[in-house]
Design a protein around this motif. Structure first.
Motif, mmCIF file in Angstrom:
data_model
loop_
_atom_site.group_PDB
_atom_site.id
_atom_site.type_symbol
_atom_site.label_atom_id
_atom_site.label_comp_id
_atom_site.label_asym_id
_atom_site.label_seq_id
_atom_site.Cartn_x
_atom_site.Cartn_y
_atom_site.Cartn_z
ATOM 1 N N GLY A 1 27.250 15.619 -37.188
ATOM 2 C CA GLY A 1 28.419 15.797 -35.282
ATOM 3 C C GLY A 1 30.059 16.910 -35.914
ATOM 4 O O GLY A 1 30.014 17.884 -34.601
ATOM 5 N N SER A 2 29.824 16.510 -36.939
ATOM 6 C CA SER A 2 31.455 17.068 -37.625
ATOM 7 C C SER A 2 31.191 18.918 -37.799
ATOM 8 O O SER A 2 32.121 19.797 -37.231
ATOM 9 C CB SER A 2 32.438 16.806 -38.158
ATOM 10 O OG SER A 2 33.506 17.618 -38.976
ATOM 11 N N ALA B 1 36.249 17.323 -44.003
ATOM 12 C CA ALA B 1 35.114 18.937 -44.456
ATOM 13 C C ALA B 1 35.659 19.637 -43.142
ATOM 14 O O ALA B 1 35.201 20.732 -43.490
ATOM 15 C CB ALA B 1 33.880 18.429 -44.036
ATOM 16 N N GLY B 2 35.323 18.989 -42.070
ATOM 17 C CA GLY B 2 36.083 20.659 -40.707
ATOM 18 C C GLY B 2 36.941 21.066 -41.068
ATOM 19 O O GLY B 2 37.013 22.017 -40.422
ATOM 20 N N ALA C 1 24.374 6.085 -43.942
ATOM 21 C CA ALA C 1 23.364 6.964 -42.141
ATOM 22 C C ALA C 1 24.880 7.528 -41.380
ATOM 23 O O ALA C 1 24.560 7.970 -40.904
ATOM 24 C CB ALA C 1 22.291 5.665 -41.888
ATOM 25 N N VAL C 2 25.456 6.620 -41.577
ATOM 26 C CA VAL C 2 26.687 6.276 -40.643
ATOM 27 C C VAL C 2 27.156 7.539 -40.724
ATOM 28 O O VAL C 2 27.971 8.527 -40.680
ATOM 29 C CB VAL C 2 27.587 5.535 -40.355
ATOM 30 C CG1 VAL C 2 29.332 5.518 -40.642
ATOM 31 C CG2 VAL C 2 26.952 4.459 -40.253
ATOM 32 N N VAL C 3 27.531 7.782 -42.785
ATOM 33 C CA VAL C 3 27.990 9.019 -42.891
ATOM 34 C C VAL C 3 27.546 10.341 -42.804
ATOM 35 O O VAL C 3 28.389 10.785 -42.168
ATOM 36 C CB VAL C 3 27.689 8.481 -44.484
ATOM 37 C CG1 VAL C 3 28.863 9.584 -45.161
ATOM 38 C CG2 VAL C 3 29.283 7.737 -44.915
ATOM 39 N N PHE C 4 26.050 10.342 -42.857
ATOM 40 C CA PHE C 4 25.269 11.781 -42.265
ATOM 41 C C PHE C 4 25.902 12.328 -41.252
ATOM 42 O O PHE C 4 26.160 12.991 -40.690
ATOM 43 C CB PHE C 4 23.980 11.130 -43.021
ATOM 44 C CG PHE C 4 22.712 12.336 -42.124
ATOM 45 C CD1 PHE C 4 22.664 12.834 -43.160
ATOM 46 C CD2 PHE C 4 22.212 11.826 -41.157
ATOM 47 C CE1 PHE C 4 21.595 14.221 -43.395
ATOM 48 C CE2 PHE C 4 21.638 13.001 -40.803
ATOM 49 C CZ PHE C 4 20.920 14.337 -41.776
ATOM 50 N N VAL C 5 25.625 10.680 -40.033
ATOM 51 C CA VAL C 5 25.571 11.560 -38.950
ATOM 52 C C VAL C 5 26.698 11.850 -38.101
ATOM 53 O O VAL C 5 26.949 12.935 -37.587
ATOM 54 C CB VAL C 5 25.695 9.885 -37.572
ATOM 55 C CG1 VAL C 5 25.149 10.359 -36.044
ATOM 56 C CG2 VAL C 5 23.597 9.547 -37.901
ATOM 57 N N TYR D 1 29.434 13.344 -47.054
ATOM 58 C CA TYR D 1 29.852 13.752 -44.886
ATOM 59 C C TYR D 1 30.734 15.336 -45.442
ATOM 60 O O TYR D 1 29.621 15.812 -44.848
ATOM 61 C CB TYR D 1 31.263 13.616 -45.152
ATOM 62 C CG TYR D 1 32.030 13.998 -44.289
ATOM 63 C CD1 TYR D 1 31.715 13.369 -43.088
ATOM 64 C CD2 TYR D 1 32.979 14.304 -44.516
ATOM 65 C CE1 TYR D 1 32.728 14.014 -41.782
ATOM 66 C CE2 TYR D 1 33.503 15.050 -42.978
ATOM 67 C CZ TYR D 1 33.632 14.424 -41.977
ATOM 68 O OH TYR D 1 34.061 15.114 -41.302
ATOM 69 N N THR D 2 30.489 15.600 -46.587
ATOM 70 C CA THR D 2 31.599 17.422 -46.809
ATOM 71 C C THR D 2 29.697 17.966 -47.230
ATOM 72 O O THR D 2 29.979 18.651 -46.054
ATOM 73 C CB THR D 2 31.593 17.438 -48.163
ATOM 74 O OG1 THR D 2 33.201 17.009 -48.390
ATOM 75 C CG2 THR D 2 32.001 18.739 -47.990
ATOM 76 N N VAL D 3 28.773 17.558 -47.849
ATOM 77 C CA VAL D 3 27.500 18.425 -47.765
ATOM 78 C C VAL D 3 27.009 18.182 -46.125
ATOM 79 O O VAL D 3 25.780 18.824 -45.759
ATOM 80 C CB VAL D 3 26.141 17.355 -48.390
ATOM 81 C CG1 VAL D 3 24.980 18.173 -48.428
ATOM 82 C CG2 VAL D 3 26.629 18.188 -50.177
ATOM 83 N N ALA D 4 26.698 16.800 -45.623
ATOM 84 C CA ALA D 4 26.300 16.413 -43.986
ATOM 85 C C ALA D 4 26.607 18.195 -43.064
ATOM 86 O O ALA D 4 26.188 18.074 -41.840
ATOM 87 C CB ALA D 4 25.652 15.649 -43.934
#
Length: 450
Positions: free
Chosen positions: A173-174, A3-4, A165-169, A118-121
């Protein structure tokens, strides 16, 4: 998790409209991201189908044709995760719920919703990111309830909270890292633009100052022409020979004045900027100006001794060496030589401090070469920190190069191998008609020191 790269693609696309520059990447990001996601979707679908062929845990049915179609559809949704992250997440989550409702093993299609989270976050604000994380948690709990008799609910609840939660964090951060990179890119562009503007302003100021000095040189030539013309007219009836000499002087002086005027006009022409490099300080070197004041006559080589005395008084042991037969330089060229020596010695005072320096003027058949070299500061080479010894752009070197350029010469500046710094000016030698009698100047050709 790419996603980055997608975020960087959108940032670069948006900034192409906001700033007049583009991010230099080796391949268009839009197509590169699509290629990556295509490989990811195909790879995931293949891996999920292979996993579905294995014997599922108790309570879940094996993967059949319907399950295979749902698995392929979930994989295809990954193609849109960079274009529409929230919609892609919602579609993959809905297909995942259908997959679980049909009684298939949830783990087979759990990866696309997590990647969508992950992409949305990473690319969206906090509110939709939290909503997507809650959706993943709810789907995970629903899967546990769908096979409650064969599942450990504490384990299901722990996984339902921990994995999203891990994927969200990580995704948040990314996203913050990508935003900082965007800000750094913006600040870098603004700094580069400010540096270019400062360089253009410094170049304009130096050109105006040089043009003002050349104007004084031309005004001096015109005064000589006026006086000689008046004398020729006055003595013509009684002393034709003196009139002829006056006319010869007028011819030579007018030729030199026209040449200086041409150089001044070329200097003021717009768009001749070069990229400045070197070690010159933007501070003014007027402290070494003989006579002082803005209305002092333009200096020449006859004032070099006074300049060297001032430098010696400031603590630099400087010597001058003349090699070859000195030629009479036009006043503008002599001013160029003087200013380059003055600026180079000023830099010695500023950057090297108490040291020794050598000024060498070499007259060759086709060139005049001026070299100003210093031995460096006392701590140079010992590893000690020396302030203001880095090579930076400044007004002084810009002025040196502009002066040399209008006479067809060049200036180079850089550190010396043994230590210290050297400034080298190369000018084309003046033609013989620049000398008083049209012949080469007398001289032994040996080196002379002062």
């Amino acid at each position: 998790m790419h996603a980055g790269s997608g975020l960087r693609d959108r940032l670069a696309e948006g900034h192409r409209h906001r700033f007049p520059f583009s991010f230099s990447f080796p391949f268009p990001l839009r197509y590169r991201s699509l290629a990556i996601d295509s490989v990811l979707a195909v790879g995931y679908a293949g891996a999920a189908l292979l996993l579905g062929r294995e014997q599922p845990p108790v309570g879940w049915q094996p993967l059949d044709e319907l399950g295979a179609v749902l698995t392929v559809l979930v994989g295809l949704v990954l193609l849109a995760r960079r274009i529409a992250p929230v919609a892609a997440f919602a579609t993959s989550s809905a297909l995942w719920v259908v997959f679980i409702t049909c009684g298939y093993w949830p783990v087979v299609n759990s990866m696309p919703p997590l990647l969508g989270l992950y992409t949305v976050a990473a690319t969206r604000t906090l509110r939709p990111s939290v909503a997507c994380a809650a959706a993943v948690t709810g789907t995970w709990v629903y899967a546990g309830l769908a096979n409650a008799e064969n599942s450990s609910m504490p384990t299901v609840l722990a996984q339902a909270v921990l994995f999203p939660a891990v994927v969200f964090v990580v995704g948040r951060g990314s996203g913050r890292l990508a935003e900082r990179n965007r800000q750094f890119a913006e600040l870098t562009f603004q700094l580069r633009r400010q540096q270019e503007e400062n360089a253009r302003q410094a170049l304009t100021e130096e050109r105006v100052r040089i043009a003002r000095e050349l104007h004084d040189v031309v005004a001096h030539h015109m005064s000589v022409i006026s006086l000689q013309a008046g004398m020729a007219s006055y003595v013509f009836p009684t002393d034709p020979e003196a009139s002829r000499q006056a006319l010869d002087t007028i011819a030579g002086t007018s030729r030199e004045a026209l040449e200086e005027m041409r150089r001044m006009l070329f200097l003021l022409r717009v768009g001749q900027e070069d990229q400045p490099e070197g070690r010159a300080d933007p501070d003014d070197s007027g402290a070494l100006e003989p006579g002082g004041g803005a209305y002092a006559p333009a200096p020449g080589l006859d004032l070099l001794d006074r300049l060297l005395d001032r430098v010696r008084g400031a603590g630099v042991q400087v010597t001058m060496e003349v090699v070859g037969s000195p030629a009479r330089l036009p006043q503008g060229m002599a001013l160029c030589v003087y200013r380059v020596i003055q600026e180079a010695l000023t830099n010695v005072l500023k950057h090297a401090g108490p040291t020794s320096a050598t000024v060498t003027i070499r007259y060759a058949s086709r060139t005049v070469v001026v070299t100003v070299a210093d031995e460096g500061s006392a701590g140079e080479g010992s590893g000690a920190f020396q302030p203001k010894t880095v090579i930076t752009a400044g007004h002084g070197l810009i002025g040196m190069r502009e002066r040399a350029k209008i006479y067809g010469g060049s200036v180079t500046a850089g550190p010396r191998t043994p230590g210290g710094f050297e400034v080298r000016l190369v000018l084309p030698a003046p033609a013989t008609h620049d000398r008083p009698d049209g012949r080469p100047a007398p001289g032994s050709g040996d080196a002379r020191s002062r």
